[in-house]
Enzyme design. Structure first.
Site, PDB file in Angstrom:
ATOM      1  N   PRO A   1       0.783  -1.233   0.000  1.00 47.70           N
ATOM      2  CA  PRO A   1       0.000   0.000   0.000  1.00 47.70           C
ATOM      3  C   PRO A   1       0.819   1.288   0.000  1.00 47.70           C
ATOM      4  O   PRO A   1       1.823   1.395   0.706  1.00 47.70           O
ATOM      5  CB  PRO A   1      -0.842  -0.105   1.283  1.00 47.70           C
ATOM      6  CG  PRO A   1      -0.197  -1.157   2.097  1.00 47.70           C
ATOM      7  CD  PRO A   1       0.456  -2.100   1.138  1.00 47.70           C
ATOM      8  N   ASN A   2       0.349   2.209  -0.815  1.00 52.29           N
ATOM      9  CA  ASN A   2       0.907   3.572  -0.923  1.00 52.29           C
ATOM     10  C   ASN A   2       2.251   3.655  -1.655  1.00 52.29           C
ATOM     11  O   ASN A   2       2.774   4.753  -1.848  1.00 52.29           O
ATOM     12  CB  ASN A   2       1.017   4.243   0.464  1.00 52.29           C
ATOM     13  CG  ASN A   2      -0.331   4.342   1.143  1.00 52.29           C
ATOM     14  OD1 ASN A   2      -1.268   4.908   0.564  1.00 52.29           O
ATOM     15  ND2 ASN A   2      -0.463   3.789   2.323  1.00 52.29           N
TER      16      ASN A   2
ATOM     17  N   ARG B   1       4.232  11.065  -1.715  1.00 54.89           N
ATOM     18  CA  ARG B   1       4.160  10.795  -0.272  1.00 54.89           C
ATOM     19  C   ARG B   1       5.516  11.013   0.409  1.00 54.89           C
ATOM     20  O   ARG B   1       6.535  10.463  -0.012  1.00 54.89           O
ATOM     21  CB  ARG B   1       3.652   9.371  -0.011  1.00 54.89           C
ATOM     22  CG  ARG B   1       4.650   8.271  -0.282  1.00 54.89           C
ATOM     23  CD  ARG B   1       4.105   6.890  -0.008  1.00 54.89           C
ATOM     24  NE  ARG B   1       3.977   6.587   1.399  1.00 54.89           N
ATOM     25  CZ  ARG B   1       4.213   5.368   1.916  1.00 54.89           C
ATOM     26  NH1 ARG B   1       4.602   4.361   1.141  1.00 54.89           N
ATOM     27  NH2 ARG B   1       4.073   5.162   3.190  1.00 54.89           N
TER      28      ARG B   1
ATOM     29  N   TYR C   1      10.800   8.895   1.487  1.00 55.56           N
ATOM     30  CA  TYR C   1      10.751   7.889   0.426  1.00 55.56           C
ATOM     31  C   TYR C   1      11.354   8.341  -0.908  1.00 55.56           C
ATOM     32  O   TYR C   1      11.384   7.552  -1.859  1.00 55.56           O
ATOM     33  CB  TYR C   1       9.294   7.434   0.221  1.00 55.56           C
ATOM     34  CG  TYR C   1       8.701   6.816   1.468  1.00 55.56           C
ATOM     35  CD1 TYR C   1       9.224   5.634   1.991  1.00 55.56           C
ATOM     36  CD2 TYR C   1       7.646   7.430   2.154  1.00 55.56           C
ATOM     37  CE1 TYR C   1       8.704   5.066   3.153  1.00 55.56           C
ATOM     38  CE2 TYR C   1       7.112   6.870   3.311  1.00 55.56           C
ATOM     39  CZ  TYR C   1       7.646   5.683   3.802  1.00 55.56           C
ATOM     40  OH  TYR C   1       7.135   5.124   4.945  1.00 55.56           O
TER      41      TYR C   1
ATOM     42  N   ASN D   1       8.076  -5.617  -0.892  1.00 52.83           N
ATOM     43  CA  ASN D   1       8.009  -4.500   0.039  1.00 52.83           C
ATOM     44  C   ASN D   1       6.552  -4.447   0.493  1.00 52.83           C
ATOM     45  O   ASN D   1       5.706  -3.897  -0.200  1.00 52.83           O
ATOM     46  CB  ASN D   1       8.417  -3.190  -0.627  1.00 52.83           C
ATOM     47  CG  ASN D   1       8.364  -2.022   0.359  1.00 52.83           C
ATOM     48  OD1 ASN D   1       7.820  -2.158   1.465  1.00 52.83           O
ATOM     49  ND2 ASN D   1       8.901  -0.890  -0.038  1.00 52.83           N
TER      50      ASN D   1
ATOM     51  N   ALA E   1       3.046  -0.820   4.689  1.00 53.29           N
ATOM     52  CA  ALA E   1       2.477  -0.795   6.051  1.00 53.29           C
ATOM     53  C   ALA E   1       2.073  -2.178   6.546  1.00 53.29           C
ATOM     54  O   ALA E   1       2.063  -2.424   7.756  1.00 53.29           O
ATOM     55  CB  ALA E   1       1.285   0.152   6.095  1.00 53.29           C
TER      56      ALA E   1
ATOM     57  N   GLU F   1      12.894  -9.378   1.471  1.00 52.52           N
ATOM     58  CA  GLU F   1      12.121  -8.194   1.865  1.00 52.52           C
ATOM     59  C   GLU F   1      12.916  -6.922   1.572  1.00 52.52           C
ATOM     60  O   GLU F   1      14.132  -6.897   1.771  1.00 52.52           O
ATOM     61  CB  GLU F   1      11.851  -8.306   3.365  1.00 52.52           C
ATOM     62  CG  GLU F   1      11.072  -7.171   3.981  1.00 52.52           C
ATOM     63  CD  GLU F   1      10.971  -7.325   5.504  1.00 52.52           C
ATOM     64  OE1 GLU F   1      11.856  -7.970   6.129  1.00 52.52           O
ATOM     65  OE2 GLU F   1      10.008  -6.783   6.067  1.00 52.52           O
TER      66      GLU F   1
ATOM     67  N   HIS G   1      12.731  -2.495   2.017  1.00 55.42           N
ATOM     68  CA  HIS G   1      12.096  -1.248   2.456  1.00 55.42           C
ATOM     69  C   HIS G   1      12.935  -0.087   1.963  1.00 55.42           C
ATOM     70  O   HIS G   1      14.164  -0.118   2.091  1.00 55.42           O
ATOM     71  CB  HIS G   1      11.981  -1.190   3.984  1.00 55.42           C
ATOM     72  CG  HIS G   1      11.112  -2.271   4.518  1.00 55.42           C
ATOM     73  ND1 HIS G   1       9.752  -2.241   4.400  1.00 55.42           N
ATOM     74  CD2 HIS G   1      11.420  -3.445   5.117  1.00 55.42           C
ATOM     75  CE1 HIS G   1       9.247  -3.348   4.910  1.00 55.42           C
ATOM     76  NE2 HIS G   1      10.241  -4.104   5.347  1.00 55.42           N
TER      77      HIS G   1
ATOM     78  N   ARG H   1      13.113   4.061  12.744  1.00 56.44           N
ATOM     79  CA  ARG H   1      11.877   4.850  12.721  1.00 56.44           C
ATOM     80  C   ARG H   1      11.008   4.531  13.963  1.00 56.44           C
ATOM     81  O   ARG H   1      11.521   4.060  14.965  1.00 56.44           O
ATOM     82  CB  ARG H   1      11.165   4.619  11.391  1.00 56.44           C
ATOM     83  CG  ARG H   1      11.995   5.108  10.188  1.00 56.44           C
ATOM     84  CD  ARG H   1      11.239   4.996   8.890  1.00 56.44           C
ATOM     85  NE  ARG H   1      10.048   5.827   8.878  1.00 56.44           N
ATOM     86  CZ  ARG H   1       9.083   5.737   7.962  1.00 56.44           C
ATOM     87  NH1 ARG H   1       9.195   4.856   6.976  1.00 56.44           N
ATOM     88  NH2 ARG H   1       8.038   6.527   8.011  1.00 56.44           N
TER      89      ARG H   1
HETATM   90  C1  DQA Z   1       8.118   1.057   3.856  1.00 57.91           C
HETATM   91  C2  DQA Z   1       8.201   1.246   5.379  1.00 57.91           C
HETATM   92  C3  DQA Z   1       6.855   1.016   6.031  1.00 57.91           C
HETATM   93  O1  DQA Z   1       6.962   1.217   7.445  1.00 57.91           O
HETATM   94  C4  DQA Z   1       5.837   1.998   5.498  1.00 57.91           C
HETATM   95  O2  DQA Z   1       4.566   1.755   6.071  1.00 57.91           O
HETATM   96  C5  DQA Z   1       5.779   2.016   4.012  1.00 57.91           C
HETATM   97  C6  DQA Z   1       7.010   1.892   3.244  1.00 57.91           C
HETATM   98  C7  DQA Z   1       9.421   1.414   3.138  1.00 57.91           C
HETATM   99  O3  DQA Z   1       9.566   1.046   1.979  1.00 57.91           O
HETATM  100  O4  DQA Z   1      10.274   2.085   3.727  1.00 57.91           O
HETATM  101  O5  DQA Z   1       4.712   2.205   3.425  1.00 57.91           O
HETATM  102  O6  DQA Z   1       7.859  -0.323   3.599  1.00 57.91           O
END
Ligand code: DQA
Length: 149
Positions: free
Chosen positions: A9-10, A17, A22, A73, A76, A97, A99, A106
């Site tokens: 998501p997002n 964002r 990011y 990835n 959230a 994985e 990020h 964080r």
């Molecule tokens: C994320 C880190 C997560 O905590 C966050 O909710 C994201 C992006 C990252 O790529 O740094 O949406 O996965």
């Protein structure tokens, strides 16, 4: 070799964002980056992005018998999704994985990763480069662990 690259998501809102966290590049740029990394390595990429947990679970299940590796990835859902963890465990496709940000430094609620428990390795805090490292790691892992011809 075929890799499924999942973004949660997002991630489709990249560029807009929180660019200080990011980065300024958008999801299209990330898709291009991943596509180029894979084709350079002789890997067929299948890119998937969803804002829905169940859809991600469905996509992981659909990869069974099809994808050789998964780069994920979970965004959230990293910090909440036992369902994505269970899907990765169910299909037993080697997964890595990624990020974009360094979740370790964080908020406290970002300190746990459920899907990460089913992954061979995590790359965090490297921006787009984390995906490249994940793709190279997974390729190397699969070559080393493939049965002899
Ligand atoms: C994320 C880190 C997560 O905590 C966050 O909710 C994201 C992006 C990252 O790529 O740094 O949406 O996965």
């Amino acid at each position: 070799m075929k890799f499924l690259i999942i973004n949660g998501p997002n991630i489709n809102m990249l560029g807009l964002r929180e660019p200080d966290i990011y980065g300024k590049e958008d999801y299209r740029a990330l898709q291009k980056f991943i596509y180029e990394c894979c084709t350079r390595e002789g890997i067929e990429p299948v890119l998937y992005q969803s804002n829905h947990e169940g859809a991600i679970v469905d996509r992981i299940q659909a990869a069974y018998g099809d994808a050789d590796g998964i780069v994920i990835n979970p965004a959230a859902y990293t910090h909440t999704s036992v369902a994505i963890l269970d899907a990765l465990k169910a299909v037993r496709i080697p997964a890595v994985e990624v990020h974009l940000s360094d979740i370790a430094v964080r908020e406290s609620f970002r300190q746990i990763s459920y899907p990460g428990m089913a992954c061979l390795k995590t790359f965090a805090g490297l921006g787009f480069e984390g995906y490249r490292k994940a793709i190279l790691f997974l390729k190397d892992y699969l070559i080393k662990n493939s049965p002899p011809a």
